[in-house]
Enzyme design. Structure first.
Site, mmCIF file in Angstrom:
data_model
loop_
_atom_site.group_PDB
_atom_site.id
_atom_site.type_symbol
_atom_site.label_atom_id
_atom_site.label_comp_id
_atom_site.label_asym_id
_atom_site.label_seq_id
_atom_site.Cartn_x
_atom_site.Cartn_y
_atom_site.Cartn_z
ATOM 1 C CB CYS A 77 10.519 70.138 27.996
ATOM 2 S SG CYS A 77 10.327 70.144 29.961
ATOM 3 C CG HIS A 104 14.808 72.637 28.035
ATOM 4 N ND1 HIS A 104 13.985 72.891 26.886
ATOM 5 C CD2 HIS A 104 14.227 72.110 29.069
ATOM 6 C CE1 HIS A 104 12.559 73.030 27.532
ATOM 7 N NE2 HIS A 104 12.866 72.409 28.625
#
Length: 481
Positions: free
Chosen positions: A330, A427
Site C-alpha cells: 500500500c 493488505h
C-alpha cells in the site's frame, strides 16, 4: 441479558483482548453475541463485507463471536493523519478530516450514529459487549463524551473497570478513577478486575481486598498475563515486537510514524522460522534481514520524509545491493516508486516527493478511496491470495508489466526486473497459507505449514479458557441489562 461494557482505568490495560475473550466465552455458552466500540482511534483498520472500515480490534472480536465484521461494531473510527488532526470515519465511511478541538464540537452530533449502531446490534443479538476507549478518568474530556461514561449513561449499560497491574500503581488506578468521576458516572461501574498479573496471584490478595473496600465495588478476579497474546492479531505495532525475540530468519518492518494496516505482519510473525523485527526510529535496518517490509501508511509523503530522516533510504539501498528482498504494501508500495505526487493536497501540502526509486512506477494521489475485499491470483505461483485494498492514489509505470498478482484479469502491483523488489496494494496477503509458504520458500525460509486462521481460533479458545479459569466470567456476563 442485553449489554455490558468494559472500560479501562488507563490506556492499553487490555480492554480489547478482554472483550475478545468474553465474546468467545459468551458464544460458547450458546449466546448470540456481538462486539461494539463506540469510538476507536487507530490506523489499523479492517474492511467490512459492506465496503466500510472499522478498527482491527473489533474485527478480531467479531471473529471471536463467529461473525463477519460490520460497520455497526465500530461506528466512529478516528484515523490520525498528523499530531493534531485525524480522519473521521462514521459508520464505515469517511465524514471529514479535522483537528482535535474541532472534533470535540462534533461529538454530540455523532452520539446519534453511535446509539443507532448500538441499537441495531442489540436488537439482533442476545448480548452486546462494549469496549470503552482510553479511560473515563480523563474527566477533562467528559463533556460530549461518546466513548466511555457518556455512552454508558446514554445507553444505560453497566460497566466493569479494568486495572493494569503490570505497569504498577493499580490500586491508585482504580480507587483514583472512582475519586475523580462524577458520582452519577461512578454509579455506572458495577465492579472491577485486575489484568496482566505476573507471578503468584495470591500475593495481591490484600491489595485486591483493599480496592473492594475503598470503592465498594465487586471484584471479578485477578487475571494473570495471557502467554499466547502474541498469537492473536496485533492492535498496535509494538505488540508485534513483543513476540518471541530469538531464533528464526529476520524479516524487518519499518515502524513508520503513520504506520497503518500492519495486520499483514501477523501471519509472518506467527511462523516459527521467522523472527519479526520492528525497526524503531533511530535504529538501522538489521544487516541480517532477509526481507524488509515497508508497511502501509496514513501519510505516504510524510512517512517518506520520516524514512529519510532515519537514514533508512541508505540502509534500503545497501540491503538491495547485498541481494536482499524488499516488499512494499500500500503506502509502502507507493514509496518504492520514483515519485509520489499529491497535486490536490489530499494528504497534506500539495506537491511531489521523490520516491526511493526501487521500482519504476509513479503514484498520483486522487480523492477517491478504494475500499474493497479482494480475491487474487499470485502472478508468480498461480496460488490464491485473499486480502483487501484500502488506499487513495493510482500507481503506473513500466514495472507494472511484471505484476505481483492478477485481480479480475488486471495486473496488480509491480516487481523489479530481478524480482527482489515487490510492491502491492493488497493488505492481508499472507493470511493465505499456501501462498505464505511459497513466498517464504522463495526467501529460503521453511514455513510451518500451519493454518494461520486455525491458529487464531485456537488462541481465542485458549483466551476464553484463561478468563474462565481466573475470572468470574458468569458473574460478569450476568451484569448485562
Amino acid at each position: 441479558m442485553t449489554a455490558l461494557m468494559i472500560q479501562g482505568a488507563g490506556s492499553n490495560v487490555g480492554k480489547s483482548m478482554l472483550v475478545a475473550g468474553l465474546c468467545r466465552a459468551a458464544r460458547r455458552r450458546g449466546l448470540t453475541v456481538a462486539p461494539f466500540k463506540p469510538q476507536n482511534m487507530s490506523n489499523n483498520a479492517a474492511v467490512t463485507a459492506d465496503g466500510g472500515e472499522i478498527g482491527r480490534a473489533q474485527a478480531l472480536q467479531a471473529l471471536a463471536c463467529g461473525l463477519e465484521p460490520v460497520t455497526d461494531m465500530n461506528p466512529i473510527l478516528l484515523k490520525p493523519e498528523s499530531d493534531v488532526g485525524a480522519q473521521v470515519v462514521v459508520q464505515g465511511k469517511r465524514l471529514t478530516t479535522t483537528r482535535a478541538r474541532v472534533y470535540a464540537t462534533l461529538k454530540p452530533q455523532l452520539m446519534g450514529a453511535v446509539l443507532e449502531s448500538f441499537n441495531r446490534l442489540k436488537a439482533t443479538h442476545d448480548l452486546v459487549i462494549v469496549e470503552g476507549a482510553g479511560s473515563p478518568a480523563e474527566v477533562n474530556l467528559r463533556a460530549g463524551d461518546i466513548a466511555n461514561m457518556g455512552f454508558a449513561r446514554a445507553a444505560d449499560v453497566p460497566v466493569v473497570l479494568v486495572g493494569d497491574i503490570d505497569r504498577g500503581g493499580v490500586i491508585a488506578q482504580i480507587v483514583g478513577t472512582q475519586a475523580v468521576l462524577d458520582p452519577a458516572d461512578a454509579e455506572m461501574i458495577s465492579g472491577f478486575l485486575i489484568n496482566k498479573f505476573r507471578g503468584d496471584v495470591t500475593l495481591f490478595d490484600d491489595g485486591y481486598r483493599l480496592i473492594g473496600a475503598r470503592t465498594g465495588w465487586r471484584g471479578f478476579g485477578t487475571l494473570p498475563w495471557f502467554p499466547l497474546a502474541h498469537k492473536l492479531p496485533a492492535e498496535d505495532a509494538l505488540d508485534i515486537a513483543s513476540g518471541p525475540a530469538t531464533g528464526g530468519t529476520v524479516i524487518a518492518c519499518l515502524t513508520l510514524s503513520r504506520i497503518a494496516n500492519f495486520d499483514d505482519l501477523d501471519p509472518l510473525a506467527a511462523e516459527p522460522g521467522v523472527r519479526m523485527v520492528m525497526v524503531q526510529p533511530g535504529q538501522p535496518i538489521p544487516a541480517e534481514a532477509r526481507l524488509v517490509i515497508l508497511p502501509g501508511s496514513k501519510s505516504t509523503r510524510g512517512d517518506l520524509a520520516f524514512l529519510r530522516e532515519q537514514g533508512w533510504d541508505i540502509d534500503l539501498a545497501a540491503h538491495v545491493r547485498r541481494g536482499g528482498h524488499v516488499l512494499g504494501i500500500c503506502g509502502g508500495y507507493q514509496m518504492l516508486g520514483r515519485s509520489v505526487a499529491d497535486p490536490e493536497g489530499i494528504e497534506g501540502p500539495a506537491g511531489t516527493t521523490p520516491g526511493l526509486g526501487l521500482l519504476d512506477v509513479e503514484t498520483v494521489m486522487t480523492p477517491d478511496k478504494r475500499l474493497t475485499r479482494v480475491r487474487a491470483t499470485h502472478a508468480g505461483s498461480g496460488l490464491a491470495v485473499e486480502g483487501y485494498e484500502i488506499h487513495i492514489g493510482r500507481t503506473e509505470g513500466a514495472d507494472r508489466a511484471r505484476p505481483f498478482a492478477i485481480v479480475e484479469g488486471q495486473n496488480e502491483g509491480a516487481m523489479s526486473a530481478d524480482g527482489r523488489v515487490i510492491g502491492s496494494y493488497l493488505h492481508g496477503l499472507f493470511g493465505a497459507d499456501a501462498f505464505r509458504a511459497a513466498f517464504l520458500r522463495g526467501l529460503g525460509i521453511r514455513a510451518s505449514g500451519q493454518s494461520h486462521a486455525a491458529g487464531v481460533e485456537a488462541a481465542l479458545d485458549a483466551l476464553a479458557d484463561h478468563l474462565e479459569t481466573h475470572l468470574d466470567v458468569t458473574g460478569i456476563l450476568a451484569l448485562a441489562r
